[in-house]
Design an enzyme around this catalytic site. Sequence first.
Site, PDB file in Angstrom:
ATOM      1  CG  HIS A  33     -62.803 -38.950  91.857  1.00 39.15           C
ATOM      2  ND1 HIS A  33     -62.599 -38.986  93.342  1.00 39.15           N
ATOM      3  CD2 HIS A  33     -63.755 -37.745  92.166  1.00 39.15           C
ATOM      4  CE1 HIS A  33     -63.412 -38.135  94.110  1.00 39.15           C
ATOM      5  NE2 HIS A  33     -64.015 -37.389  93.557  1.00 39.15           N
ATOM      6  CB  SER A 125     -57.602 -24.829 101.081  1.00 37.87           C
ATOM      7  OG  SER A 125     -58.445 -25.909 101.513  1.00 37.87           O
ATOM      8  CG  ASP A 170     -55.408 -32.047  94.817  1.00 39.98           C
ATOM      9  OD1 ASP A 170     -55.594 -32.033  93.712  1.00 39.98           O
ATOM     10  OD2 ASP A 170     -56.394 -32.146  95.855  1.00 39.98           O
TER      11      ASP A 170
END
Length: 383
Positions: A33, A125, A170
């Site tokens: 975070h 994902s 990501d």
Amino acid sequence: MKEKMAIEFRNRFQKEPEHIFFCPGRVNLIGEHIDYNGGKVMPCAISLGTYLAVSRNIEKRFRFQSLNFPEKADLHLQTSYSKSGKDWFNYPLGIINEFFQEGHGLSGLDMLFFGDLPVGAGLSSSASIEVLTAYALSEIFHIKISRKDIAILSKKSENEFMGVNCGIMDPFAVAMGQKNKAILLDCDSLAYEYLPLETGDYVLAIINSNKKRTLADSKYNERFAECGSVLKLLKQKIDVQNLCEVDITDFVQNKNWINDPVLEKRALHVITENARVKDALVALKKGDLVWFGKLLYASHKSLKEQYEVSGKELDTIVDFCKTYPGCIGARMTGAGFGGCAIALVKKISFDDFASKLILYYKNLIGYEAAVFAATTGDGVTEI
Ligand code: GLA
């Protein structure tokens, strides 16, 4: 997997796939975070991910099918789309939309996706399917775009099309990952370096809590907004562009300007987590895994108590890890609110660790967790 994708593609579209691509998921070792606060993070790509078999069509249609989900879409080619409903195909559709926004010409495509990443488990994902689609478009239509720019474009689509204010970590990790390496990424400047991931006598375990991350997107956006508010307050006193530029001394001296206990806790996590990543880098370079493990536990504590993004499932996993003699560190990884934890466990104890953890977790939570050894992998590629 290539053969399986080709067979399934033929069954569904009655033609050969022209290409098959793969994009991995990721785990983040430490630096949670803080990507959207301009901090440093340490993710690595893993061998699980998402596959795409694809061929162009002359009917000007974008057809989306998946081996994971029954929902399909068959859309007429247009140069702008918006998100419709919650179906999975919004992720690749957002990327197609982004390519059109950037002025790239595309023609119709038949696409079949399959993911072996547990969906919603915090292993990226969504970035995996987004970067996969962006890379496939760039290859199929010979569009020159670097992996770094693919990551930036995928983040933009996730922020604007999907409505989640996620950071760059990501998509960057799954676009740029390398086998046996972690990436140290400065999320402000996007400077990065590859770090050899040498875990010696230890294995990096991934523990899926199997807790559905139902509120994750709204809570995530809430944390993002809280960080924005606290930065605004601190900027009145300190000359900084993002929260990770604030060091702990400046923070202690100026925290009275925040005057909100919740915002203070959020800032404390962000600032200390960024410092832990710097320590983790030194620990990794020295090969001091015991220190590295302690930093993982400290990161979890901060995510639980200050940032409040853990939950009883992830805490149960980390509590068990602390009592297990062959485990030297553990923490939740990814956005939290369920999903996965990682742990550093002695190789010779791994099977025992896994079976005892599964039992302990089931007794307390009521259903099973899944434990597997992480294998790192390369970033998105054609296979
Ligand atoms: C999600 C987001 C990332 C990052 C992590 C938390 O995975 O997509 O950008 O903020 O949560 O570190």
